[in-house]
Each structure stands twice: as C-alpha cells, then as structure tokens.
Design a protein around this motif. Structure first.
Motif, PDB file in Angstrom:
ATOM      1  N   CYS A 201       0.828  -1.202   0.000  1.00 23.94           N
ATOM      2  CA  CYS A 201       0.000   0.000   0.000  1.00 23.94           C
ATOM      3  C   CYS A 201       0.861   1.249   0.000  1.00 23.94           C
ATOM      4  CB  CYS A 201      -0.943   0.001   1.199  1.00 23.94           C
ATOM      5  SG  CYS A 201      -0.137   0.259   2.782  1.00 23.94           S
ATOM      6  N   ARG A 202       0.195   2.377  -0.137  1.00 21.67           N
ATOM      7  CA  ARG A 202       0.863   3.667  -0.329  1.00 21.67           C
ATOM      8  C   ARG A 202       1.795   4.039   0.819  1.00 21.67           C
ATOM      9  NH1 ARG A 202      -4.628   4.880   1.255  1.00 21.67           N
ATOM     10  NH2 ARG A 202      -4.634   6.080   3.212  1.00 21.67           N
ATOM     11  N   GLY A 203       1.492   3.549   2.046  1.00 25.89           N
ATOM     12  CA  GLY A 203       2.269   3.950   3.214  1.00 25.89           C
ATOM     13  C   GLY A 203       3.341   2.983   3.626  1.00 25.89           C
ATOM     14  N   ASP A 204       3.616   1.963   2.824  1.00 26.97           N
ATOM     15  CA  ASP A 204       4.559   0.925   3.236  1.00 26.97           C
ATOM     16  C   ASP A 204       5.989   1.433   3.405  1.00 26.97           C
ATOM     17  OD1 ASP A 204       2.667  -1.026   3.415  1.00 26.97           O
ATOM     18  OD2 ASP A 204       3.178  -2.038   1.537  1.00 26.97           O
ATOM     19  N   ASN A 205       6.326   2.540   2.750  1.00 25.08           N
ATOM     20  CA  ASN A 205       7.668   3.120   2.855  1.00 25.08           C
ATOM     21  C   ASN A 205       7.580   4.547   3.392  1.00 25.08           C
ATOM     22  OD1 ASN A 205       7.978   0.752   1.046  1.00 25.08           O
ATOM     23  ND2 ASN A 205      10.093   1.460   0.893  1.00 25.08           N
ATOM     24  N   THR A 206       6.760   4.706   4.423  1.00 23.17           N
ATOM     25  CA  THR A 206       6.584   6.027   5.038  1.00 23.17           C
ATOM     26  C   THR A 206       7.906   6.607   5.519  1.00 23.17           C
ATOM     27  OG1 THR A 206       4.290   5.623   5.682  1.00 23.17           O
ATOM     28  CG2 THR A 206       5.517   7.211   6.988  1.00 23.17           C
ATOM     29  N   THR A 207       8.808   5.769   6.027  1.00 20.47           N
ATOM     30  CA  THR A 207      10.108   6.260   6.491  1.00 20.47           C
ATOM     31  C   THR A 207      10.821   7.022   5.391  1.00 20.47           C
ATOM     32  OG1 THR A 207      10.320   4.413   8.044  1.00 20.47           O
ATOM     33  CG2 THR A 207      12.336   5.583   7.450  1.00 20.47           C
ATOM     34  N   GLN A 208      10.864   6.455   4.189  1.00 22.63           N
ATOM     35  CA  GLN A 208      11.536   7.128   3.089  1.00 22.63           C
ATOM     36  C   GLN A 208      10.773   8.354   2.613  1.00 22.63           C
ATOM     37  OE1 GLN A 208      11.341   3.390   2.103  1.00 22.63           O
ATOM     38  NE2 GLN A 208      13.501   2.871   2.120  1.00 22.63           N
ATOM     39  N   ALA A 209       9.443   8.249   2.597  1.00 21.63           N
ATOM     40  CA  ALA A 209       8.622   9.389   2.176  1.00 21.63           C
ATOM     41  C   ALA A 209       8.838  10.581   3.103  1.00 21.63           C
ATOM     42  CB  ALA A 209       7.155   8.992   2.135  1.00 21.63           C
ATOM     43  N   GLU A 210       8.832  10.332   4.409  1.00 23.34           N
ATOM     44  CA  GLU A 210       9.020  11.432   5.357  1.00 23.34           C
ATOM     45  C   GLU A 210      10.428  12.011   5.267  1.00 23.34           C
ATOM     46  OE1 GLU A 210       5.793  10.411   8.860  1.00 23.34           O
ATOM     47  OE2 GLU A 210       7.905   9.926   9.216  1.00 23.34           O
ATOM     48  N   GLU A 211      11.412  11.149   5.065  1.00 23.34           N
ATOM     49  CA  GLU A 211      12.782  11.646   4.941  1.00 23.34           C
ATOM     50  C   GLU A 211      12.923  12.567   3.733  1.00 23.34           C
ATOM     51  OE1 GLU A 211      17.016  11.950   5.684  1.00 23.34           O
ATOM     52  OE2 GLU A 211      15.214  11.609   6.879  1.00 23.34           O
ATOM     53  N   LEU A 212      12.423  12.146   2.592  1.00 22.07           N
ATOM     54  CA  LEU A 212      12.502  12.983   1.398  1.00 22.07           C
ATOM     55  C   LEU A 212      11.725  14.284   1.592  1.00 22.07           C
ATOM     56  CD1 LEU A 212      12.074  10.246  -1.362  1.00 22.07           C
ATOM     57  CD2 LEU A 212      14.140  11.600  -0.936  1.00 22.07           C
ATOM     58  N   ALA A 213      10.538  14.198   2.186  1.00 16.67           N
ATOM     59  CA  ALA A 213       9.730  15.404   2.399  1.00 16.67           C
ATOM     60  C   ALA A 213      10.438  16.389   3.321  1.00 16.67           C
ATOM     61  CB  ALA A 213       8.369  15.017   2.968  1.00 16.67           C
ATOM     62  N   SER A 214      11.135  15.885   4.323  1.00 13.77           N
ATOM     63  CA  SER A 214      11.824  16.777   5.262  1.00 13.77           C
ATOM     64  C   SER A 214      12.973  17.525   4.593  1.00 13.77           C
ATOM     65  CB  SER A 214      12.340  15.986   6.464  1.00 13.77           C
ATOM     66  OG  SER A 214      13.518  15.249   6.165  1.00 13.77           O
ATOM     67  N   HIS A 215      13.402  17.047   3.428  1.00 16.79           N
ATOM     68  CA  HIS A 215      14.469  17.709   2.674  1.00 16.79           C
ATOM     69  C   HIS A 215      13.927  18.476   1.462  1.00 16.79           C
ATOM     70  CE1 HIS A 215      18.073  16.168   4.746  1.00 16.79           C
ATOM     71  NE2 HIS A 215      17.312  15.130   5.035  1.00 16.79           N
ATOM     72  N   GLY A 216      12.627  18.683   1.396  1.00 16.76           N
ATOM     73  CA  GLY A 216      12.083  19.565   0.379  1.00 16.76           C
ATOM     74  C   GLY A 216      11.401  18.906  -0.794  1.00 16.76           C
ATOM     75  N   PHE A 217      11.249  17.570  -0.786  1.00 21.08           N
ATOM     76  CA  PHE A 217      10.575  16.871  -1.874  1.00 21.08           C
ATOM     77  C   PHE A 217       9.112  16.612  -1.506  1.00 21.08           C
ATOM     78  CE2 PHE A 217      15.032  15.859  -2.300  1.00 21.08           C
ATOM     79  CZ  PHE A 217      15.263  15.874  -3.665  1.00 21.08           C
ATOM     80  N   VAL A 218       8.255  16.608  -2.506  1.00 15.78           N
ATOM     81  CA  VAL A 218       6.871  16.179  -2.331  1.00 15.78           C
ATOM     82  C   VAL A 218       6.795  14.730  -2.805  1.00 15.78           C
ATOM     83  CG1 VAL A 218       4.482  16.486  -3.067  1.00 15.78           C
ATOM     84  CG2 VAL A 218       5.904  18.485  -2.570  1.00 15.78           C
ATOM     85  N   VAL A 219       6.331  13.837  -1.955  1.00 17.91           N
ATOM     86  CA  VAL A 219       6.276  12.409  -2.270  1.00 17.91           C
ATOM     87  C   VAL A 219       4.819  11.980  -2.375  1.00 17.91           C
ATOM     88  CG1 VAL A 219       6.975  10.089  -1.566  1.00 17.91           C
ATOM     89  CG2 VAL A 219       8.440  12.054  -1.030  1.00 17.91           C
ATOM     90  N   VAL A 220       4.499  11.263  -3.455  1.00 15.76           N
ATOM     91  CA  VAL A 220       3.129  10.815  -3.700  1.00 15.76           C
ATOM     92  C   VAL A 220       3.108   9.292  -3.728  1.00 15.76           C
ATOM     93  CG1 VAL A 220       1.102  10.986  -5.182  1.00 15.76           C
ATOM     94  CG2 VAL A 220       2.751  12.871  -5.108  1.00 15.76           C
ATOM     95  N   GLY A 221       2.467   8.679  -2.725  1.00 14.41           N
ATOM     96  CA  GLY A 221       2.338   7.230  -2.663  1.00 14.41           C
ATOM     97  C   GLY A 221       0.998   6.778  -3.217  1.00 14.41           C
TER      98      GLY A 221
END
Length: 476
Positions: A201-221
C-alpha cells in the motif's frame, strides 16, 4: 511497550508478587492497585487500547476488585490467583513485544512534514473490477510534503485499513501532520512518486517518504485498488486484492499464467502512475484543497518503488518523459524496461541472498527449482543490461532481506525468525537499513532533480553493509 503500558504493568506486578505468599493486604498494596488502575485508564484514554494487552487489562481489573473495591462480593487474589495473574502479565508483555507500537526514524531534514490523503477518479479509464456506478478507475493516494509548521503525528494506518493482527499499526504515530500548509520556501518543490510492492500500500515506505519530504521533496504514494491488499475509499467501500501468488513455479503452465498476470498488472499500475502524474499537474494548477496550488514543480519528477513497485518505476521511466530518474528497492523488472532498460538514470539495490547461476539451473533438484533459478538468472541479467545502458548503479544490502527495504521490518521482531514468517527480515537492524537507503535515495534525487551532487555515487560506499557500483556497457 509504550510508557503508560509499562507503568500500569509495573504497578501491578509487585501486588501479585506480594499476594503469592501473603493473604493480608497492607495499605501500600491497595494504593498500588489503585494507581495501576488509574494508569490503565490513562493509557486507554491517551495511548489507545490494543488486544495484545487484554490479558493485562483483565489482571488489573481483577486486582482492583479484590484489593481496592469496597463493596461485596469479597474476593481475594491468593497465591493461585497471583500466579495466574503474573502469567497473564507475562503473556501480555510477550504479545506487546511481538507486535510493538514502534517509532519510525525521525526525518533528518530541516522541514517539518505534512501529509494528506486524496481520492481520485480517472475518467478516461474503465475498471472491470470496480463497484462504482460509472465503472471508472479510482485511486487513493497519499502525499507527504515539506510543511510550513509542525503538528501532531498522523496515524501510520487508519483502523479500517488494518486487520485484527495488524491493529497496532493504527496506534503508531508518524512524523507527518495532517493538512498543514506546504512550506513556501523555496516555492515549488520537486516531486517523487512511490510505487508499492505486489500487494503493498501507499504507506509501506513512510520512512523514506518522510525523509525525502523533510528535505524539500513532495512524495506521492499510490494505492492500487484490487492489487493493494486492502484499499478503503472515503465512502467506506473496500477494494481487496484479487490476485494470486506473485510467481508460481509449480508447473510451466502456472508460471506462464502468473507471468501474464504480472505483465497485465504492470500495464495497469504504470497507467495508474501516469494518471497520478496528471493529477500532480492539476494539483499544482488548482488544488481544490488549497494546499498544493503553485507548490509542485512538475518539471522535476522522479520515482521509486519497492519490490514490484520497482518494476513500475522502471517502466514509467521508460514510457513517460516526465519521469527524470528512478530507484528500485529490491524488485524484479518486467515489461519493456527489462529488455530496453529504464532509459533514465536508475539505481537498483537488492537483498543479500545468493544469486542463482546457470550452474544452479543445470543442477536444480527438481523442475520447480529449475524454473525459479531460470527466472532469476534471466531477470538479473536483464536488470544489469538495462542499468549498463544508462550507466546506472547496482547494489547489494548486506544483511538485508526483502522486508528490510520498507517499514515492515519494524512491524514485529518475529520477522527476523525465518521458520516463523514467510517474509523474514534480515540481520541488519531496521534503523541501520533505513539510514543507508535514505542516504542513497536522497542523494540520488537531489542529484537528478535539483542538480545538487554530493559525489556519493562517484565514491566507494561509506556504509560497509552496502556494496554498490556503476555498471557500464559490457559488464558489471
């Protein structure tokens, strides 16, 4: 265990230990019993109850009735009752440890993280499996983004998205606040799309999504209805997966059938991803929710995926000019990209298992194993050839198994016991695996989406657990 869980458990245990050899109830026993009950109530009210602790809840309740409650009937714990109570506390502690309410790694970037979940319908595509009256393909997507300000962490899963065994996931709090404004600095943010595993599901890699977002990326799962194990729509409808085992090596016929299913699934999922890219453009032009308008840089888009999501990422890189770069976290590749390569800068990192060779194919102990080895040899050969065409990178995470490439390694320590779980985690600690993968994901997308090159991919790996090298035409 969480703080209040530990507190009421620890307050109850001394009472039971006293009752093993004593029948009198001194004042401190009564006080401690009352404190344990108060802590349990506070735990349920603030942390949330979970079934794993039901044996402890029953024990605390009985101790309260026997030691504190003033009215009849008069009960006593007694040595036998105390022994049973201690056994129930031990059972609750064991279940809580086996199914922890874990903490995800804290993002390292300068931005707080926000998130929203969106329901989208593709008017251009029919879905024969849907129960929508109009028969159109619908998706659930989740967006993580750099936020203007922090807020309370959103649940890792909604209760409706969990099962009895996985209900504890709805008690896990992420580092992303729901619906907070997008950071205005530096204006528009590059976008990275995440594609999940075969039933993921979309949230299975939340760790990576949050890390990228904290550095200025928008992540879409992306949730892929009828492919993701369970998708819950805003109106309460559910879409469950209808697909079989990923690759069935039992006979030539079952293998051929599952391969056809995989190719068909890849086509649908890539179309889902391309529709999501369309939606990203629409959100940037005019977000009905008012969050993303003018904040998404659609000229800088990357994609990564775990397992089958890695194949979706490779195929999207090849077929869609909007995707500038891709990253595959331990996934076979299928479709045109297996033959032609991803066509864009690409990284593939795989698990630490012996890779079958042609000798293994020739010496296989039975036909099913031979078919499995053949598929592996063909797929990894195609992956290397495709990476060589784009001078991509091939890596191996030592001590890591398939589960270590996403959040699932945190779900339960049982995953490290291979005889117990069919998808075990490897010997590498989950936090360590996430640190390594996040370092490379962030460096890669910075290099190819923002032009910031820290030289990581041109140097030996700083992590002894990761062996990674650039492939060039003609070999590894």
């Amino acid at each position: 265990m969480r703080p209040l869980e530990i507190a009421f458990w620890a307050a109850t245990a001394p009472v039971l230990l006293w009752c093993l050899s004593h029948r009198d109830l001194p004042a401190w026993v009564r006080v401690l019993s009352a404190v344990a009950t108060a802590l349990l109530v506070a735990h349920v009210a603030t942390e949330g109850w979970r079934w794993h602790l039901v044996p402890a809840y029953l024990t605390v309740g009985y101790v309260f009735l026997t030691c504190v409650w003033p009215g009849p009937p008069r009960l006593e714990v007694g040595p036998a009752g105390a022994a049973v109570g201690l056994g129930l506390l031990a059972a609750a502690a064991g279940l809580a440890a086996a199914f922890p309410v874990f903490d995800l790694p804290k993002p390292t970037g300068r931005y707080p993280v926000g998130t929203v979940t969106l329901h989208r319908v593709d008017p251009a595509r029919a879905d024969p499996r849907t129960d929508r009256p109009d028969g159109r393909r619908e998706l659930m997507i989740q967006v993580w983004y750099p936020a203007e300000r922090p807020g309370p962490g959103h649940p890792y899963r909604q209760s409706a998205e969990t099962t009895f065994l996985s209900r504890h996931l709805s008690l896990v709090r992420t580092h992303a606040a729901y619906g907070v404004p997008v950071a205005t600095d530096p204006g528009r943010h590059p976008v990275v799309v995440f594609a999940p595993s075969w039933g993921g599901c979309r949230g299975d890699n939340t760790t990576q999504a949050e890390e990228l977002a904290s550095h200025g990326f928008v992540v879409v799962g992306i949730d892929h209805p009828y492919f993701t194990d369970r998708v819950v729509f805003p109106d309460g409808r559910e879409a469950r997966t209808v697909f079989p085992e990923f690759l069935d090596y039992a006979t030539e016929e079952t293998l051929a059938a599952t391969r056809r299913t995989i190719e068909d699934t890849l086509t649908v999922r890539v179309a889902d991803a391309r529709f999501v890219l369309d939606e990203v453009g629409r959100l940037d032009r005019a977000d009905p929710g008012g969050i993303f308008t003018g904040r998404l840089d659609t000229s800088r888009i990357g994609m990564f995926g775990h397992s089958f999501g890695g194949a979706v990422s490779a195929e999207a890189c090849l077929l869609d000019s909007r995707v500038a770069a891709g990253f595959n976290l331990d996934g076979f590749i299928f479709g045109r990209s297996l033959v032609e390569g991803p066509g864009k800068p690409f990284v593939f990192i795989t698990e630490d298992v012996p890779e079958p060779t042609q000798a293994d194919v020739a010496n296989a102990r039975n036909d099913a194993v031979r078919r499995r080895h053949t598929v592996y040899v063909e797929n990894f050969s195609g992956i290397r050839s495709g990476l060589a065409r784009v001078r991509g990178h091939y890596g191996v995470l030592r001590g890591g198994l398939h589960v270590n490439f996403g959040d699932a390694a945190y779900f339960s320590p049982i995953r490290r016991l291979r005889p117990v779980h069919d998808l075990p985690a490897g010997s590498i600690r989950p936090d360590r695996a996430m640190r390594i993968l996040n370092t490379y994901l962030l460096s890669f997308f910075r290099k190819h989406l923002t032009g910031e090159d820290d030289g990581l991919f041109d140097s030996p790996s700083p992590f002894p657990e990761l062996e990674i090298a650039r492939l060039a035409d003609g070999g590894r």
